[in-house]
Design an enzyme around this catalytic site. Structure first.
Site, PDB file in Angstrom:
ATOM      1  N   SER A   1      13.190  43.747  82.684  1.00  0.00           N
ATOM      2  CA  SER A   1      13.632  45.195  82.923  1.00  0.00           C
ATOM      3  C   SER A   1      12.802  46.044  82.054  1.00  0.00           C
ATOM      4  O   SER A   1      11.852  45.652  81.479  1.00  0.00           O
ATOM      5  CB  SER A   1      15.140  45.155  82.350  1.00  0.00           C
ATOM      6  OG  SER A   1      14.860  45.361  80.843  1.00  0.00           O
ATOM      7  N   ASP A   2      12.998  47.236  82.598  1.00  0.00           N
ATOM      8  CA  ASP A   2      12.202  48.297  81.530  1.00  0.00           C
ATOM      9  C   ASP A   2      12.783  48.506  80.153  1.00  0.00           C
ATOM     10  O   ASP A   2      13.930  48.046  80.179  1.00  0.00           O
ATOM     11  CB  ASP A   2      11.785  49.523  82.288  1.00  0.00           C
ATOM     12  CG  ASP A   2      10.633  50.183  81.716  1.00  0.00           C
ATOM     13  OD1 ASP A   2      10.370  49.942  80.487  1.00  0.00           O
ATOM     14  OD2 ASP A   2      10.093  51.184  82.243  1.00  0.00           O
ATOM     15  N   TYR A   3      12.229  49.131  79.415  1.00  0.00           N
ATOM     16  CA  TYR A   3      12.675  49.192  77.925  1.00  0.00           C
ATOM     17  C   TYR A   3      14.139  49.882  78.040  1.00  0.00           C
ATOM     18  O   TYR A   3      14.397  51.092  78.398  1.00  0.00           O
ATOM     19  CB  TYR A   3      11.817  50.183  77.244  1.00  0.00           C
ATOM     20  CG  TYR A   3      11.784  50.221  75.894  1.00  0.00           C
ATOM     21  CD1 TYR A   3      11.227  49.602  75.117  1.00  0.00           C
ATOM     22  CD2 TYR A   3      12.969  50.891  75.264  1.00  0.00           C
ATOM     23  CE1 TYR A   3      11.289  49.752  73.599  1.00  0.00           C
ATOM     24  CE2 TYR A   3      13.135  51.056  73.895  1.00  0.00           C
ATOM     25  CZ  TYR A   3      12.342  50.499  72.969  1.00  0.00           C
ATOM     26  OH  TYR A   3      12.233  50.320  71.678  1.00  0.00           O
ATOM     27  N   ASN A   4      15.112  49.061  77.714  1.00  0.00           N
ATOM     28  CA  ASN A   4      16.723  49.538  77.757  1.00  0.00           C
ATOM     29  C   ASN A   4      17.160  49.601  79.186  1.00  0.00           C
ATOM     30  O   ASN A   4      18.373  50.407  79.132  1.00  0.00           O
ATOM     31  CB  ASN A   4      16.811  50.762  76.799  1.00  0.00           C
ATOM     32  CG  ASN A   4      18.053  50.888  76.290  1.00  0.00           C
ATOM     33  OD1 ASN A   4      18.957  50.202  76.187  1.00  0.00           O
ATOM     34  ND2 ASN A   4      18.430  52.308  76.021  1.00  0.00           N
ATOM     35  N   SER A   5      16.528  49.509  80.202  1.00  0.00           N
ATOM     36  CA  SER A   5      17.015  50.019  81.432  1.00  0.00           C
ATOM     37  C   SER A   5      18.218  49.304  81.767  1.00  0.00           C
ATOM     38  O   SER A   5      18.784  49.873  82.750  1.00  0.00           O
ATOM     39  CB  SER A   5      15.823  50.012  82.578  1.00  0.00           C
ATOM     40  OG  SER A   5      15.543  48.891  82.790  1.00  0.00           O
TER      41      SER A   5
END
Ligand code: BGC
Length: 721
Positions: A262-266
């Site tokens: 995932s992307d950062y915190n996505s």
């Protein structure tokens, strides 16, 4: 480790340990042994001390010492002794900064891109990195978006070639210790964030997506990229991290069997999108879309067991994810050597070593683009010069996302001129902030300009104003810099403007300068490369990978647009009810593919081998290129086509191939390309990619406004590739 052993290892693992492998935290958070060290906005992602012992990966650490310390601690604590995967954003170099990717795109030199990526891999592997979150394969048509600096521009073909060259550079090395896994991002279509505002939504037709926006990621997958990162944006109503496109396109259609992160915190952000009602639902959506690893938010670890228990996520799905993660760790050799090439001593040997600095200097020169030159450059004399501008002695030029590259080691233009023994007077004139209004330095700059024979004026945008979350609605030069130009030019018209920028800018205000070139954000050796170009030690050979708009109102802007039913012809009349603006031209200030050189390249004898092309045939396209000057140079020869009528509208021009050639002074070469059915094919509604019979135009040349045009007919009916 053999596949069988990975499966055996998985049999020993509890569900919680598997969910741990699927989680990835920041270095600082993992180093804390307490139950909940996550504070501030990350508070809701609390992990217990025992959960921290079983996570699979880590990001944002500094160098070999930290890596070795954490890996050692982890191997002592993790019940299964599975090494952590260490990841970082090594975007354009690790400690030595190379030019930003957008600049490298302008070099049209895939070998150079590969060499820079390989050198970055050697440095970062020494610092303990095993995966770099690069390349960014997002197609970009909107210069308001601050992240255009991380990508390779507006053309899908060039983007694909550059992104896959980066993947090869990271992942291929005769010494396996220096192999670093690449991560193509951000799947999908992040570059189309509405209105150029970061994290914004994307709504896009299947046709546009498949024809243009997915090309870059696909090229990376075909090049064997180890990882793909999801995007922050929603795409046609579903946030990318929980979007079933991950499964359908990436896994099933393209056969990608690497790790999706995932992307950062996505994962957690799907709650803000209004797509998941809570962390539990967010985890369910992401895992079921085949997002293997969660970055920073911890919904998998917190809610995964309950999701499996209720049957909302199958154990089989969890096992698939974990298998892919362990296979990647295995492929990167972590089970045999958990520390890889991490070595505090070797850091001293490789970081900013002469070989990498030389490469950075070469890359910075080769990716600069000469936009205008009225006999001004190269400068003939190393005296009588005024060096002016907020970027003349500024180290903030290495580019954002420069990882562990320290700006203090950047070489400024001023330093480089001093090294070269150039005699000059210096004045900054104004500050480098976007909102700088202080005009108190202008007088000194004007005085310096008036007393000199020529002026080198360094303007633009500091690296702090492009990159993530640095969208701009105005992309002009700051007013005070425009004033500086006007006042300097008024007393001395022999001005060469050197631009530093992370995105194409509206530079109408300085167009009067006798010479203009952009170095983008050139990296550690930017100043030296600039001096090389100014005095002709290096020649320009870059061409724009992204058009410079005339004004911000034209965005999104790209050369490969459609014709419309009412095309505007700049040279025609009866243009009243045509597709145009009433207050600005349609054309960009400088087009994709444009760039000048100190050499003069003349094109002639463009030929095609036949007037018709059949299904299994190849059409040879050739052109003579002559270097009609006394200066050795490199030229980017470009080949475009246009499908004149098809079942879907096609672009007015699309790049199909290019060659960067070296031509000595007064030398001539014949450059050849071959077109075949795959080059004419495009995406159709039925999901097929095929060419349609009919007339095509083919264009060759070195400047978009001077292309030589020919025609041929493709005779085949309808044939799937
Ligand atoms: C960016 C990614 C990056 C990640 C980790 C995110 O904010 O969108 O491109 O890889 O942070 O630093």
């Amino acid at each position: 480790m053999k596949e069988k052993e990975i499966l055996q290892l998985m049999q020993k693992m509890t569900l919680e340990q598997k969910l741990g492998q699927m989680s990835l935290c920041e270095f600082g958070d993992l180093m804390q042994n307490s139950d909940n060290a996550f504070t501030g906005p990350k508070g809701e992602f609390a992990l217990t001390a025992s959960q921290k012992k079983i996570v699979g990966g880590v990001l944002n650490f500094k160098g070999a010492a930290e890596m070795i310390e954490l890996q050692k601690k982890h191997l002592e604590e993790d019940p299964n002794k599975i090494p952590l995967l260490f990841m970082m954003d090594v975007i354009h170099g690790y400690v030595t900064a190379y030019p930003i990717p957008l600049a490298i795109g302008c070099s049209f030199d895939t070998r150079l891109a590969e060499r820079c990526a390989r050198a970055s891999a050697v440095e970062c592997a020494t610092g303990g990195v095993k995966i770099t979150y690069s390349p960014m394969a997002d197609l970009q048509r909107d210069a308001r978006w601050g992240r255009v600096m991380e990508g390779f521009g507006e053309d899908p073909m060039l983007l694909g070639q550059m992104a896959s060259a980066f993947v090869k550079g990271y992942q291929k090395n005769v010494d396996p210790r220096f192999v670093v896994g690449g991560c193509a991002k951000h799947f999908a279509c992040y570059g189309a964030a509405e209105a150029g505002r970061d994290y914004n939504c994307v709504d896009m037709s299947d046709y546009t997506m498949n024809s243009y926006y997915l090309t870059g990621y696909k090229a990376c997958v075909d090049a064997g990229v180890t990882m793909v990162m999801t995007a922050f944006n929603s795409l046609n109503g579903s946030p990318c991290t929980g979007n079933q496109m991950l499964r359908r396109k990436l896994r099933e259609e393209w056969g990608f069997d690497g790790v999706v992160v995932s992307d950062y915190n996505s994962v957690a952000e799907m709650i803000n999108h209004g797509y998941a009602k809570d962390l539990r639902e967010a985890a369910k959506l992401a895992i079921n879309a085949e997002c293997d690893m969660e970055m920073v938010s911890t919904s998998y670890l917190q809610t995964g067991e309950s999701l499996v228990e209720s049957g909302e996520v199958s154990m089989e799905q969890i096992d698939k994810c974990v298998y892919r993660i362990l296979s990647l760790k295995n492929r990167l050799g972590l089970f045999e050597n958990p520390y890889g090439a991490a070595d505090v001593q070797a850091e001293k040997k490789y970081y900013r070593c002469p070989e990498f600095l030389a490469l950075a200097r070469e890359a910075a020169a080769d990716s600069s683009v000469l936009l205008k030159n009225e006999g001004m450059l190269p400068l003939q004399k190393k005296e009588g010069i005024a060096l002016i501008g907020p970027f003349a002695d500024n180290k903030d030029i290495i580019g954002s996302w420069s990882c562990n590259a320290d700006t203090q080691y950047a070489v400024t233009v001023r330093q480089a001129l001093e090294e070269e023994g150039v005699s000059f007077v210096y004045a900054a004139g104004c500050g480098d902030k976007l909102d700088d209004r202080d005009e108190s330095g202008l007088d000194e700059a004007v005085k310096a300009a008036a007393a000199s024979e020529s002026v080198i004026l360094c303007l633009g945008e500091s690296m702090r104003f492009s990159g993530e979350c640095k969208s701009r609605t105005e992309i002009c030069l700051p007013e005070v810099q425009q004033k500086l130009f006007e006042r300097v030019y008024a007393v001395n018209p022999n001005v060469s403007v050197v631009l530093f920028q992370g995105r194409p800018l509206d530079i109408r205000a300085i167009l009067g300068a006798k010479a203009i070139f952009t170095m983008w954000q050139p990296g550690t050796e930017g100043g030296r490369a600039c001096a090389d170009l100014l005095f002709g030690k290096s020649n320009f050979s870059g061409k724009l990978a992204m058009s410079f708009p005339y004004c911000v109102g034209q965005l999104p802007l790209y050369y490969n647009h459609y014709n419309t039913g009412r095309p505007f012809r700049p040279d025609g009349n009866l243009n009243e009810w045509k597709s145009k603006y009433i207050d600005a031209p349609n054309a960009p200030l400088f087009d994709f593919g444009y760039g000048l050189s100190y050499s003069k390249f003349v094109y002639s004898d463009a030929k095609i081998s036949a007037a018709q092309l059949g299904e299994n045939e190849k059409l040879r396209v050739s052109v003579k290129v002559k270097n009609d000057s006394d200066v050795d140079g490199k030229e980017i020869v470009q080949l475009y086509i246009r499908d004149e009528a098809a079942s879907r509208v096609r672009p007015v021009r699309e790049l199909k191939d290019f060659k960067k050639i070296s031509l000595g002074a007064h030398r001539e070469a014949t450059v050849e390309f071959f077109l075949e059915k795959k080059d004419l094919a495009f995406y159709h509604d039925d999901g097929g990619v095929y060419a349609e019979a009919g007339e095509f135009e083919v264009f060759v040349g070195g400047q978009p406004s001077e292309l030589l045009c020919m025609k041929f007919v493709y005779t085949d009916k309808k044939n799937m590739l």
